[in-house]
Scaffold this active site. Structure first.
Site, short mmCIF file in Angstrom:
data_model
loop_
_atom_site.label_atom_id
_atom_site.label_comp_id
_atom_site.label_asym_id
_atom_site.label_seq_id
_atom_site.Cartn_x
_atom_site.Cartn_y
_atom_site.Cartn_z
N CYS A 29 -9.38 15.41 -9.96
CA CYS A 29 -8.03 15.64 -10.49
C CYS A 29 -8.03 15.95 -11.99
O CYS A 29 -7.02 16.40 -12.53
CB CYS A 29 -7.13 14.44 -10.21
SG CYS A 29 -7.03 14.06 -8.46
N HIS A 64 -1.10 14.24 -14.98
CA HIS A 64 -1.50 14.53 -13.60
C HIS A 64 -0.52 13.81 -12.66
O HIS A 64 -0.12 12.68 -12.89
CB HIS A 64 -2.92 14.02 -13.37
CG HIS A 64 -3.32 13.99 -11.94
ND1 HIS A 64 -3.19 15.08 -11.11
CD2 HIS A 64 -3.84 12.99 -11.16
CE1 HIS A 64 -3.61 14.76 -9.90
NE2 HIS A 64 -4.00 13.50 -9.90
N ASN A 96 0.33 15.15 -4.76
CA ASN A 96 -0.85 15.22 -5.63
C ASN A 96 -1.67 16.45 -5.22
O ASN A 96 -2.27 16.46 -4.15
CB ASN A 96 -1.65 13.92 -5.46
CG ASN A 96 -2.89 13.88 -6.33
OD1 ASN A 96 -3.30 14.88 -6.91
ND2 ASN A 96 -3.51 12.72 -6.41
O1 UT7 Z 1 -5.29 11.62 -8.12
C1 UT7 Z 1 -6.48 10.87 -8.11
C2 UT7 Z 1 -6.25 9.47 -8.44
N1 UT7 Z 1 -5.45 8.81 -7.44
C3 UT7 Z 1 -4.47 8.03 -7.80
O2 UT7 Z 1 -4.16 7.94 -8.96
C4 UT7 Z 1 -3.80 7.18 -6.75
C5 UT7 Z 1 -3.72 5.74 -7.20
N2 UT7 Z 1 -3.17 4.82 -6.21
C6 UT7 Z 1 -1.89 4.86 -5.84
O3 UT7 Z 1 -1.13 5.71 -6.24
C7 UT7 Z 1 -1.37 3.76 -4.93
O4 UT7 Z 1 -2.30 2.71 -4.90
C8 UT7 Z 1 -1.06 4.22 -3.50
C9 UT7 Z 1 0.15 5.12 -3.49
C10 UT7 Z 1 -2.26 4.93 -2.90
C11 UT7 Z 1 -0.74 3.00 -2.62
O5 UT7 Z 1 0.35 2.28 -3.20
P1 UT7 Z 1 0.22 0.69 -3.40
O6 UT7 Z 1 1.49 0.23 -3.95
O7 UT7 Z 1 -1.02 0.46 -4.21
O8 UT7 Z 1 0.09 0.19 -1.94
P2 UT7 Z 1 -1.05 -0.69 -1.28
O9 UT7 Z 1 -2.22 0.14 -0.92
O10 UT7 Z 1 -1.27 -1.91 -2.12
O11 UT7 Z 1 -0.31 -1.15 0.04
C12 UT7 Z 1 0.85 -1.99 0.00
C13 UT7 Z 1 1.39 -2.14 1.42
C14 UT7 Z 1 0.32 -2.51 2.42
O12 UT7 Z 1 0.89 -3.39 3.37
P3 UT7 Z 1 0.64 -4.98 3.26
O13 UT7 Z 1 -0.84 -5.17 3.29
O14 UT7 Z 1 1.24 -5.38 1.94
O15 UT7 Z 1 1.36 -5.49 4.45
C15 UT7 Z 1 -0.01 -1.21 3.09
O16 UT7 Z 1 -0.50 -1.38 4.42
O17 UT7 Z 1 1.95 -0.89 1.86
C16 UT7 Z 1 1.35 -0.54 3.11
N3 UT7 Z 1 1.27 0.92 3.19
C17 UT7 Z 1 2.25 1.68 3.68
N4 UT7 Z 1 3.46 1.37 4.20
C18 UT7 Z 1 4.24 2.38 4.60
C19 UT7 Z 1 0.25 1.72 2.77
N5 UT7 Z 1 0.57 3.01 2.98
C20 UT7 Z 1 1.81 3.02 3.55
C21 UT7 Z 1 2.66 4.03 3.99
N6 UT7 Z 1 3.86 3.68 4.52
N7 UT7 Z 1 2.34 5.33 3.91
#
Ligand code: UT7
Length: 332
Positions: free
Chosen positions: A116, A256, A286
């Site tokens: 990225c 980004h 993204n």
């Molecule tokens: O471009 C290259 C660099 N990449 C980035 O900068 C991305 C960086 N990371 C992020 O933007 C975020 O971490 C994500 C958008 C990928 C994920 O968001 P998050 O707030 O960190 O969510 P998480 O992975 O901690 O998940 C929180 C909850 C989980 O459920 P529990 O364990 O709390 O019950 C996941 O299972 O959200 C759940 N979850 C979803 N729920 C509904 C994960 N994906 C989804 C989804 N829909 N699509």
């Protein structure tokens, strides 16, 4: 000899027609618009869904528009850099395909892979080449078909990414404009947290790698999120400080576009209101190496000659950076 600097003199872009919105995604995996909008900030993304078309197709459309907008003869282009993590082929380079299709046959071309952060790294290269005095016309393109490596059964990654391409023309100036400062870094910490596990020389494609779904984006989102916020914020603040940029004389920050919460954290650190942050993540998701030039393309009309911009990116590797760009023209 007067000091040369590198300015962007035009922007071209392309996004595929097909719109994959959150509603359609929520029929594919267990997700919903509310979660995606509140946790990431994406409403829809574009997908290149025509079989046989790869990243070079979108790069070609973007660069063709760039050459037309800037009235540039393809034969006058001296170098072409394509920042991509989703090349058409392992080899030859996507940039070589682009050169052939658009007849830029007096140029040399190469792909640059910094995930990225690819466009920022490529811009820095192009700026150095221009500043050296050896080159006068360089095309820098960020292009990605992220859908080619997204697992549409994995709800933790499939809402995040989209396809697109955008390109800029980089030329010399002796005016006080252009690519004025940058800090770029690669720390080598990223492999376990953000990668495609197979398909390269470490684990070439095999029945095993396909059966184990190893050809998709693997991301540990929370870890990547923390590294992204810290590094984008710190480098942006350092670039601002050492160039005397404050909320008063900074026109915009162009981050980004990976997650609206990361973008807000960077704005917070710079004490900037969100009106001074260029954001189009809601429309494209993204697009990795294409995200910064796509935002330049989207917001070109809003930019004025002399505007102070900070660009900042973070990606796999980890790669990251921030740069100070003084915009060089008012769009027609
Ligand atoms: O471009 C290259 C660099 N990449 C980035 O900068 C991305 C960086 N990371 C992020 O933007 C975020 O971490 C994500 C958008 C990928 C994920 O968001 P998050 O707030 O960190 O969510 P998480 O992975 O901690 O998940 C929180 C909850 C989980 O459920 P529990 O364990 O709390 O019950 C996941 O299972 O959200 C759940 N979850 C979803 N729920 C509904 C994960 N994906 C989804 C989804 N829909 N699509």
């Amino acid at each position: 000899m007067e000091k040369l600097n590198a300015i962007i003199t035009g922007v071209g872009g392309f996004v595929p027609e097909y719109v994959l919105n959150n509603e359609e995604l929520s029929r594919m995996v267990d997700t919903n618009d509310e979660w995606i909008m509140s946790r990431v900030g994406i409403k829809e993304r574009r997908i290149l869904n025509e079989e046989g078309l790869g990243t070079s197709y979108m790069a070609r459309k973007a660069v063709k528009q760039l050459l037309a907008k800037t009235d540039t003869d393809p034969l006058s282009v001296e170098a072409v850099i394509v920042a991509t993590t989703t090349p058409d082929y392992h080899f030859p380079s996507t940039s070589s395909i682009l050169i052939g299709k658009l007849g830029m046959t007096n140029a040399f071309a190469f792909d640059l892979q910094a995930a990225c952060s690819g466009f920022m790294f490529a811009m820095d290269q192009a700026a150095s080449m221009i500043q050296s005095g050896r080159y006068k016309k360089i095309v820098v393109c960020g292009a990605e078909k992220m859908s080619s490596m997204v697992d549409y059964t994995d709800r933790s990654t499939c809402p995040l990414f989209g396809d697109g391409a955008a390109a800029v023309l980089v030329e010399p100036t002796t005016d006080d404009l252009g690519w004025k400062d940058s800090i770029l870094r690669t720390d080598g910490k990223g492999l376990p947290f953000l990668c495609m596990k197979a398909g390269g020389s470490a684990f070439p494609p095999s029945y095993y790698t396909v059966d184990h779904r190893m050809h998709y984006v693997h991301q540990e989102g929370r870890t990547v999120f923390k590294y992204a916020v810290t590094n984008m914020s710190e480098l942006s603040a350092t670039i601002a400080e050492r160039n005397g940029l404050t909320k008063d004389n900074l026109a915009y920050v162009l981050p980004h576009q990976a997650n609206i919460r990361i973008i807000e954290a960077v704005a917070n650190r710079l004490e900037l209101p969100m009106e001074k942050v260029l954001v189009n993540i809601q429309r494209y998701g993204n697009t990795s190496g294409a995200s910064i030039p796509l935002a330049l393309w989207d917001f070109e009309r809003q930019l004025k000659k002399g505007d102070n911009l900070i660009l900042t990116a973070f990606g796999a590797g980890f790669t990251y950076g921030a740069a100070y760009l003084k915009w060089a023209y008012d769009a027609k």
